[in-house]
Design a protein around this motif. Structure first.
Motif, short mmCIF file in Angstrom:
data_model
loop_
_atom_site.label_atom_id
_atom_site.label_comp_id
_atom_site.label_asym_id
_atom_site.label_seq_id
_atom_site.Cartn_x
_atom_site.Cartn_y
_atom_site.Cartn_z
N VAL A 121 7.92 1.80 7.00
CA VAL A 121 8.58 0.61 7.55
C VAL A 121 7.57 -0.43 8.04
O VAL A 121 7.76 -1.63 7.83
N ASP A 122 6.50 0.04 8.69
CA ASP A 122 5.56 -0.93 9.28
C ASP A 122 4.72 -1.63 8.22
O ASP A 122 3.86 -2.46 8.55
N HIS A 123 4.96 -1.33 6.95
CA HIS A 123 4.24 -2.00 5.86
C HIS A 123 5.18 -2.76 4.91
O HIS A 123 4.72 -3.46 4.02
N SER A 124 6.49 -2.57 5.11
CA SER A 124 7.41 -3.15 4.12
C SER A 124 8.71 -3.67 4.72
O SER A 124 9.52 -4.25 4.01
N SER A 169 -8.16 -3.47 11.33
CA SER A 169 -6.78 -3.87 11.57
C SER A 169 -5.90 -2.64 11.77
O SER A 169 -6.43 -1.55 11.98
N HIS A 170 -4.55 -2.85 11.71
CA HIS A 170 -3.61 -1.76 12.01
C HIS A 170 -4.02 -1.13 13.35
O HIS A 170 -4.15 0.08 13.49
N ARG A 171 -4.22 -2.03 14.34
CA ARG A 171 -4.70 -1.59 15.64
C ARG A 171 -3.50 -1.11 16.46
O ARG A 171 -2.47 -1.75 16.49
N GLY A 205 -5.19 0.15 3.39
CA GLY A 205 -3.89 0.68 3.75
C GLY A 205 -4.10 1.85 4.71
O GLY A 205 -5.20 2.08 5.21
N ASP A 206 -3.02 2.60 4.95
CA ASP A 206 -3.15 3.80 5.79
C ASP A 206 -3.68 4.93 4.91
O ASP A 206 -3.13 5.20 3.84
N MET A 207 -4.70 5.61 5.37
CA MET A 207 -5.27 6.70 4.56
C MET A 207 -6.18 7.57 5.42
O MET A 207 -6.69 7.12 6.44
N THR A 241 0.84 -1.21 0.00
CA THR A 241 0.00 0.00 0.00
C THR A 241 0.87 1.25 0.00
O THR A 241 0.52 2.25 -0.61
N HIS A 242 1.99 1.18 0.72
CA HIS A 242 2.98 2.27 0.72
C HIS A 242 4.24 1.75 1.38
O HIS A 242 4.25 0.63 1.92
N PHE A 243 5.29 2.55 1.35
CA PHE A 243 6.58 2.05 1.80
C PHE A 243 7.02 2.60 3.15
O PHE A 243 8.21 2.82 3.38
ZN LIG Z 1 1.10 2.06 9.02
#
Ligand SMILES: [Zn+2]
Length: 312
Positions: free
Chosen positions: A100-103, A275-277, A217-219, A96-98
């Motif tokens: 750190v917590d996603h990649s 999610s992403h709690r 994703g985050d948005m 979704t994006h780069f």
């Molecule tokens: Zn995030």
């Protein structure tokens, strides 16, 4: 209504029980069903230490095979292992994006693949870049390029001399119409740009085995695009990084629960997985659900690591 854990398999119920007995024990293996489409949450947390969760990562299973990964934040590789997923079964990885917590665990996945029988090219999907985050192409190049990469010893995955190549596919983060970026035999991935403050970000929709799963994703919810991508999806995975009271930078980056509800309702999705709690939202679960329910009347599940959700 609290549906937490409703869709977990017997094995992950055992895991949850184990976790309740002792939070210090490592998570046991947890697998989804052999048939149909399942969403498994590898990482239900954000970037914090202290949430007892891996960072953002999701795995889609189809007929017992791990087919599509969405995001791969820190801790995801261990969860991938605990899920008994195989690297050689993956059809595509989408970011979704780069952040750190996603990649962050992606290079570890690529290294681990050396010990797998994988030979098929691995499509790596993600957003275009800007001055704050790399593009998808830059992400893999800056990791593995043989002269300038952080880990040049893995450059065979870019040069084509290795067991298999990584194939970047980019979608412009300012795209406002859902676009199919990758298509396989029985699956495809479509994306649309979403607003994550100044960070390039994409929401993804996986259509697989006749089912559809959408990942916010985050948005912030300000782009008005997720509603289009998620139309009539079976599952919407929505990120709950901030509570309703969020203001300032946190609110510019993330959507509050009421916005999750508004989008889920506008898109007529069948079920929502939260999610992403994060610590600031974990303690406000009831409040979060209340704000979502103000506008969305379908099922709402709160994700924990390794939960399996059968796609309705
Ligand atoms: Zn995030």
């Amino acid at each position: 209504m609290d549906n937490e854990g409703v869709f977990v398999t017997k094995r992950s119920i055992k895991w949850l029980a184990t976790l309740a007995l002792s939070a210090s024990l490592p998570a046991a293996a947890s697998t989804c069903g052999d048939q149909g489409v399942w969403l498994q949450v590898l990482g239900s947390g954000g970037p914090e230490v202290g949430d007892q969760r891996a960072s953002s990562s999701y795995l889609i299973w189809h007929n017992g095979k791990a087919r599509i990964l969405v995001d791969f934040g820190s801790g995801a590789l261990l969860r991938f292992e605990e899920a008994q997923a195989k690297i050689e079964d993956l059809s595509a990885v989408a970011f979704t994006h780069f952040h750190v917590d996603h990649s962050g665990d992606f290079p570890a996945l690529v290294k681990a693949s050396f010990f797998s029988p994988r030979t098929a090219p691995l499509p790596v999907l993600g957003p275009s870049g800007n001055h704050l985050l790399p593009s998808t192409e830059q992400f893999v190049t800056r990791l593995f390029n043989e002269s300038s990469g952080v880990w040049p010893y893995l450059s065979d995955h870019l040069s084509g001399n290795g067991a298999y190549p990584l194939i970047p596919h980019e979608l412009a983060s300012n795209s406002t119409q859902p676009t199919t970026v990758w298509e396989g035999v029985s699956a495809k991935l479509s994306g649309v740009g979403v607003n994550h403050g100044p960070l390039p970000a994409i929401a993804w929709r996986a259509d697989i085995g006749g089912k559809s799963i959408v990942f916010s994703g985050d948005m912030s919810g300000r782009s008005g695009t997720l509603e289009k991508l998620a139309q009539h999806a079976d599952l919407l995975v929505a990120h709950n990084a901030v509570p309703e009271s969020a203001r300032g930078v946190a609110r510019r980056l993330h959507m509050p629960p009421s916005v999750i509800g508004t989008i889920a309702n506008a898109a007529s999705v069948t079920e929502v997985v939260i999610s992403h709690r994060m610590l600031r939202t974990l303690e406000r679960k009831e409040e979060t659900e209340r704000f979502i329910r103000d506008s969305y009347k379908g099922l709402v599940h709160f994700a924990n690591d390794l939960n399996c959700f059968a796609v309705p």
